[in-house]
Design a protein around this motif. Structure first.
Motif, PDB file in Angstrom:
ATOM      1  N   LYS A 156       0.839  -1.214   0.000  1.00 42.51           N
ATOM      2  CA  LYS A 156       0.000   0.000   0.000  1.00 42.51           C
ATOM      3  C   LYS A 156       0.865   1.252   0.000  1.00 42.51           C
ATOM      4  O   LYS A 156       0.588   2.223  -0.728  1.00 42.51           O
ATOM      5  CB  LYS A 156      -0.922   0.010   1.218  1.00 42.51           C
ATOM      6  N   LYS A 157       1.911   1.250   0.818  1.00 39.36           N
ATOM      7  CA  LYS A 157       2.808   2.423   0.902  1.00 39.36           C
ATOM      8  C   LYS A 157       3.551   2.656  -0.403  1.00 39.36           C
ATOM      9  O   LYS A 157       3.728   3.790  -0.850  1.00 39.36           O
ATOM     10  CB  LYS A 157       3.811   2.234   2.050  1.00 39.36           C
ATOM     11  N   ILE A 158       3.971   1.564  -1.042  1.00 35.34           N
ATOM     12  CA  ILE A 158       4.666   1.688  -2.331  1.00 35.34           C
ATOM     13  C   ILE A 158       3.723   2.254  -3.384  1.00 35.34           C
ATOM     14  O   ILE A 158       4.091   3.156  -4.149  1.00 35.34           O
ATOM     15  CB  ILE A 158       5.225   0.311  -2.771  1.00 35.34           C
ATOM     16  N   ARG A 159       2.497   1.762  -3.414  1.00 34.70           N
ATOM     17  CA  ARG A 159       1.514   2.276  -4.373  1.00 34.70           C
ATOM     18  C   ARG A 159       1.221   3.757  -4.119  1.00 34.70           C
ATOM     19  O   ARG A 159       1.158   4.558  -5.051  1.00 34.70           O
ATOM     20  CB  ARG A 159       0.216   1.470  -4.280  1.00 34.70           C
ATOM     21  N   SER A 160       1.071   4.134  -2.854  1.00 36.86           N
ATOM     22  CA  SER A 160       0.727   5.528  -2.545  1.00 36.86           C
ATOM     23  C   SER A 160       1.918   6.467  -2.701  1.00 36.86           C
ATOM     24  O   SER A 160       1.758   7.685  -2.719  1.00 36.86           O
ATOM     25  CB  SER A 160       0.150   5.649  -1.134  1.00 36.86           C
ATOM     26  N   SER A 161       3.120   5.897  -2.853  1.00 36.43           N
ATOM     27  CA  SER A 161       4.314   6.750  -3.048  1.00 36.43           C
ATOM     28  C   SER A 161       4.445   7.222  -4.488  1.00 36.43           C
ATOM     29  O   SER A 161       5.369   7.961  -4.829  1.00 36.43           O
ATOM     30  CB  SER A 161       5.578   5.973  -2.646  1.00 36.43           C
ATOM     31  N   GLY A 162       3.531   6.771  -5.339  1.00 35.03           N
ATOM     32  CA  GLY A 162       3.565   7.203  -6.736  1.00 35.03           C
ATOM     33  C   GLY A 162       3.897   6.083  -7.710  1.00 35.03           C
ATOM     34  O   GLY A 162       3.868   6.278  -8.925  1.00 35.03           O
ATOM     35  N   LEU A 163       4.208   4.899  -7.178  1.00 39.22           N
ATOM     36  CA  LEU A 163       4.525   3.772  -8.058  1.00 39.22           C
ATOM     37  C   LEU A 163       3.239   3.011  -8.389  1.00 39.22           C
ATOM     38  O   LEU A 163       3.008   1.890  -7.943  1.00 39.22           O
ATOM     39  CB  LEU A 163       5.551   2.853  -7.391  1.00 39.22           C
ATOM     40  N   ASP A 164       2.397   3.674  -9.178  1.00 41.41           N
ATOM     41  CA  ASP A 164       1.075   3.115  -9.510  1.00 41.41           C
ATOM     42  C   ASP A 164       1.147   1.963 -10.508  1.00 41.41           C
ATOM     43  O   ASP A 164       0.315   1.063 -10.484  1.00 41.41           O
ATOM     44  CB  ASP A 164       0.167   4.189 -10.121  1.00 41.41           C
TER      45      ASP A 164
END
Length: 213
Positions: A156-164
């Motif tokens: 979730k954190k990786i996705r929300s960091s901009g790595l969609d």
């Protein structure tokens, strides 16, 4: 070759030491019947095959994947990956330089990189990873040198960091009842070792995972 994101759905990782009920070739054949979408040959551990024995097994497993149109990835060993005409290589944080790995394998082979934090994920994308492995999701006995458990929240954190858009596969201690948590966190798929290779029926185990998403 098929789309990376779709291939990650049910990512089976196995070496000879992981097989409990059958030999590696039979285990993989059964897992393919059950619906795995990608296979990684990971021949590591105290009882791992070496040299020509390892290469011979790799050739048999590669042939099986090719016949069934399953992408074939080699863990860490670039020379073997090239010799087997693998579809890709997967490296960990300590396995070598991603830039040099890419230079060796070229642009047509997939490069997967294991990550354990948002920063490592961001760096892996900069380094040209075609997909990233994130974990360990849960406690695992398969990997003796496993990092500290990070849980599905890291995805979730990786996705929300901009790595969609980077394809993500969760790995580490994933059982059938935990897999949905990994998908729900934003992973494209789950990487499974013992839940399939150690099952009484690798075919039925793989089919159960495949039916989840």
């Amino acid at each position: 070759m098929v789309n990376v994101s779709k291939s990650l759905k049910l990512y089976f990782v196995m070496g000879s030491a992981n097989c409990r009920m059958f030999d590696p070739e039979k285990t993989l054949a059964e897992a393919i019947k059950g619906g795995i979408t990608l296979f990684q040959f990971r021949e590591k551990g105290n009882k791992a095959l070496k040299g020509n024995d390892c290469l011979y097994l790799g050739q048999k497993l590669r042939h099986l994947c090719e016949k069934n149109k399953i992408p074939f990835i080699v863990n860490d060993d670039i020379e073997m990956a090239l010799e087997l005409h693998a579809d890709g290589v997967h490296i960990g944080q300590d396995d070598g330089d991603p830039y040099l790995t890419r230079k060796q394998i070229g642009q047509n082979m997939w490069l997967g990189i294991s990550t354990h934090s948002v920063e490592e994920a961001q760096q892996a994308v900069k380094d040209g990873a075609d997909y990233i492995g994130v974990g360990p999701m849960f406690p695992t006995n398969t990997k003796k040198d496993a990092h500290q458990v990070v849980g599905p929240d890291l995805i979730k954190k990786i996705r929300s960091s901009g790595l969609d858009h980077i394809p993500i596969v969760g790995i580490g201690g994933i059982t059938l009842d935990r897999a949905k948590l990994v998908y729900q966190a934003g992973a494209n798929g789950v990487a499974v070792i013992s839940a399939i290779s150690g099952a009484d029926s690798p075919k039925h185990a793989a089919a159960a995972f495949y039916s989840l998403k």
